[in-house]
Design a protein around this motif. Structure first.
Motif, PDB file in Angstrom:
ATOM      1  N   ALA A  21      38.374  45.198  40.301  1.00 36.09           N
ATOM      2  CA  ALA A  21      39.505  44.134  39.810  1.00 36.09           C
ATOM      3  C   ALA A  21      39.230  42.918  40.657  1.00 36.09           C
ATOM      4  O   ALA A  21      39.520  41.772  40.259  1.00 36.09           O
ATOM      5  N   VAL A  22      38.707  42.769  41.906  1.00 34.27           N
ATOM      6  CA  VAL A  22      38.580  41.474  42.539  1.00 34.27           C
ATOM      7  C   VAL A  22      37.330  40.854  42.571  1.00 34.27           C
ATOM      8  O   VAL A  22      36.924  39.826  43.161  1.00 34.27           O
ATOM      9  N   CYS A  23      36.294  41.871  41.936  1.00 32.72           N
ATOM     10  CA  CYS A  23      34.722  41.073  41.948  1.00 32.72           C
ATOM     11  C   CYS A  23      34.817  39.882  41.359  1.00 32.72           C
ATOM     12  O   CYS A  23      35.117  40.157  39.968  1.00 32.72           O
ATOM     13  N   PRO A  24      34.346  38.712  41.731  1.00 31.93           N
ATOM     14  CA  PRO A  24      34.233  37.602  40.832  1.00 31.93           C
ATOM     15  C   PRO A  24      33.089  37.503  40.005  1.00 31.93           C
ATOM     16  O   PRO A  24      33.080  36.945  39.103  1.00 31.93           O
ATOM     17  N   MET A  25      32.181  38.546  40.147  1.00 26.04           N
ATOM     18  CA  MET A  25      31.026  38.480  39.335  1.00 26.04           C
ATOM     19  C   MET A  25      31.195  39.354  38.102  1.00 26.04           C
ATOM     20  O   MET A  25      30.012  39.964  37.448  1.00 26.04           O
ATOM     21  N   GLY A  26      32.213  40.274  38.112  1.00 30.48           N
ATOM     22  CA  GLY A  26      32.377  41.307  37.120  1.00 30.48           C
ATOM     23  C   GLY A  26      31.751  42.596  37.035  1.00 30.48           C
ATOM     24  O   GLY A  26      31.651  43.092  36.183  1.00 30.48           O
ATOM     25  N   LEU A  27      31.508  42.920  38.470  1.00 28.38           N
ATOM     26  CA  LEU A  27      30.697  44.001  38.633  1.00 28.38           C
ATOM     27  C   LEU A  27      31.741  45.293  38.803  1.00 28.38           C
ATOM     28  O   LEU A  27      32.885  45.042  39.302  1.00 28.38           O
ATOM     29  N   ALA A  28      31.379  46.476  39.033  1.00 27.14           N
ATOM     30  CA  ALA A  28      31.778  47.582  39.525  1.00 27.14           C
ATOM     31  C   ALA A  28      31.289  47.970  40.737  1.00 27.14           C
ATOM     32  O   ALA A  28      30.305  48.639  40.937  1.00 27.14           O
ATOM     33  N   PRO A  29      31.951  47.271  42.089  1.00 24.00           N
ATOM     34  CA  PRO A  29      31.079  47.488  43.138  1.00 24.00           C
ATOM     35  C   PRO A  29      31.002  48.956  43.659  1.00 24.00           C
ATOM     36  O   PRO A  29      29.937  49.122  44.579  1.00 24.00           O
ATOM     37  N   PHE A  30      31.726  49.950  43.209  1.00 23.22           N
ATOM     38  CA  PHE A  30      31.601  51.108  43.628  1.00 23.22           C
ATOM     39  C   PHE A  30      30.380  51.720  43.316  1.00 23.22           C
ATOM     40  O   PHE A  30      29.785  52.949  43.731  1.00 23.22           O
ATOM     41  N   LYS A  31      29.865  51.194  42.239  1.00 25.29           N
ATOM     42  CA  LYS A  31      28.372  51.682  41.662  1.00 25.29           C
ATOM     43  C   LYS A  31      27.421  50.393  41.520  1.00 25.29           C
ATOM     44  O   LYS A  31      26.349  50.935  41.160  1.00 25.29           O
ATOM     45  N   GLU A  32      27.745  49.273  41.478  1.00 28.80           N
ATOM     46  CA  GLU A  32      26.837  48.294  41.278  1.00 28.80           C
ATOM     47  C   GLU A  32      26.675  47.393  42.444  1.00 28.80           C
ATOM     48  O   GLU A  32      26.289  46.126  42.287  1.00 28.80           O
ATOM     49  N   GLY A  33      26.977  47.994  43.696  1.00 29.63           N
ATOM     50  CA  GLY A  33      26.673  47.001  44.798  1.00 29.63           C
ATOM     51  C   GLY A  33      25.289  46.351  45.104  1.00 29.63           C
ATOM     52  O   GLY A  33      25.224  45.378  45.488  1.00 29.63           O
ATOM     53  N   GLY A  34      24.402  46.979  44.514  1.00 24.68           N
ATOM     54  CA  GLY A  34      22.934  46.513  44.607  1.00 24.68           C
ATOM     55  C   GLY A  34      22.443  45.669  43.497  1.00 24.68           C
ATOM     56  O   GLY A  34      21.328  45.152  43.494  1.00 24.68           O
ATOM     57  N   ASN A  35      23.429  45.409  42.440  1.00 23.43           N
ATOM     58  CA  ASN A  35      22.988  44.455  41.481  1.00 23.43           C
ATOM     59  C   ASN A  35      22.802  43.080  41.796  1.00 23.43           C
ATOM     60  O   ASN A  35      23.563  42.563  42.843  1.00 23.43           O
ATOM     61  N   LEU A  36      21.793  42.397  41.023  1.00 21.26           N
ATOM     62  CA  LEU A  36      21.355  41.124  41.374  1.00 21.26           C
ATOM     63  C   LEU A  36      22.494  40.062  41.196  1.00 21.26           C
ATOM     64  O   LEU A  36      22.361  39.001  41.775  1.00 21.26           O
ATOM     65  N   LEU A  37      23.383  40.465  40.693  1.00 22.47           N
ATOM     66  CA  LEU A  37      24.676  39.535  40.491  1.00 22.47           C
ATOM     67  C   LEU A  37      25.349  39.548  41.651  1.00 22.47           C
ATOM     68  O   LEU A  37      26.184  38.382  42.046  1.00 22.47           O
ATOM     69  N   CYS A  38      25.418  40.514  42.709  1.00 20.98           N
ATOM     70  CA  CYS A  38      26.417  40.529  43.601  1.00 20.98           C
ATOM     71  C   CYS A  38      26.075  39.402  44.765  1.00 20.98           C
ATOM     72  O   CYS A  38      24.965  39.089  45.197  1.00 20.98           O
ATOM     73  N   THR A  39      27.119  38.777  45.334  1.00 18.69           N
ATOM     74  CA  THR A  39      26.973  37.887  46.306  1.00 18.69           C
ATOM     75  C   THR A  39      27.417  38.057  47.663  1.00 18.69           C
ATOM     76  O   THR A  39      27.512  37.261  48.474  1.00 18.69           O
TER      77      THR A  39
END
Length: 276
Positions: free
Chosen positions: A236-254
């Motif tokens: 809900a709080v991720c500004p990049m629209g990710l699901a951090p619980f499983k996408e923490g390593g995504n290239l979008l993550c800042t």
């Protein structure tokens, strides 16, 4: 964990903002220990240049010099170790986008009496990465073809820094300021976070530098497929629209750490340097 990272991040963001205005002020008083803008800054004789600026110069000239490589080396190494911390913690435009998000939230809650959705134009992280990397590739190729650094004209932090210099020295703003204003209006009214998610050339380029030791958001629970809480606070709080619980390593993550602050069970944390 509370708001630990939030307060630290704000200190860093506003420090960079002060730096952007302080440099031209010092230059007015003929103090030149630091010169330049966020396109390229010289600190005590050390040149640090946005690697996208260098990339365009290389494509336009067809050659890479030691001087150019050295100017881009620090940002690349910084990204290799800390990920996109520049975007999440230091970029002045990201701070403005945070402000636009707060205005959007306030307007929805106080005026419309209902929360406004994020309304992300491209919800899939894979498609969002494809869009922004394609934009970077196209802009770089165009710069090489016409020998004009076209991506500089849409470099939000660089433009903001240049406008700060113009404002301090000449008490005016150039037409390029309208680009920043238009982005913020779009972010507030229509498409929140669209620039950082889909177009920013610098963020796109820096995200490519990853290694096993690069700092990323890691979930303590292995092979997780669903959020650890029904509210899914981190997403809900991720500004990049990710699901951090499983996408923490995504290239979008800042690496902005908003998900770490929001996690009620403190399962998310920063990992790197070979940690799993």
């Amino acid at each position: 964990m509370g708001m630990m990272y939030r307060s630290h991040r704000r200190v860093v963001q506003f420090s960079v903002l002060v730096f952007v205005f302080l440099v031209p002020v010092l230059n007015l008083f003929e103090i030149y220990a630091v010169t330049g803008t966020l396109y390229a800054v010289n600190i005590g004789g050390l040149s640090v240049t946005d690697p996208v600026v260098i990339l365009q110069a290389v494509f336009a000239s067809g050659r890479l010099t030691v001087l150019l490589l050295g100017a881009a080396l620090f940002p690349v190494l910084f990204a290799l170790v800390f990920g996109r911390v520049w975007c999440g913690w230091m970029c002045p435009y990201h701070l403005l986008a945070d402000g636009a998000a707060e205005v959007r939230r306030f307007f929805g809650e106080r005026v419309l009496r209902r929360p406004l959705e994020k309304a992300l134009p491209v919800k899939s992280s894979f498609k969002a990465n494809a869009v922004r990397l394609s934009f970077l590739l196209f802009g770089t190729a165009l710069a090489g073809a016409i020998s004009i650094p076209v991506l500089n004209y849409v470099h939000a932090p660089g433009i903001f820094s240049t406008e700060a210099m113009i404002f301090v020295k000449e008490r005016s703003l150039s037409p390029e300021f309208l680009f920043i204003a238009a982005l913020l209006v779009m972010e507030t009214a229509v498409l929140p976070r669209f620039w950082c998610r889909l177009f920013c050339p610098t963020g796109s380029f820096l995200s490519l530098f990853r290694a096993p030791f690069t700092m990323t958001v890691i979930n303590k629970v292995k092979a997780v497929r669903s959020p650890c809480c029904t509210e899914n606070h981190c997403s809900a709080v991720c500004p990049m629209g990710l699901a951090p619980f499983k996408e923490g390593g995504n290239l979008l993550c800042t690496n902005c750490a908003q998900c770490l602050d929001a996690c009620p069970q403190s399962r998310l944390h920063f990992g790197g340097f070979g940690s799993k």
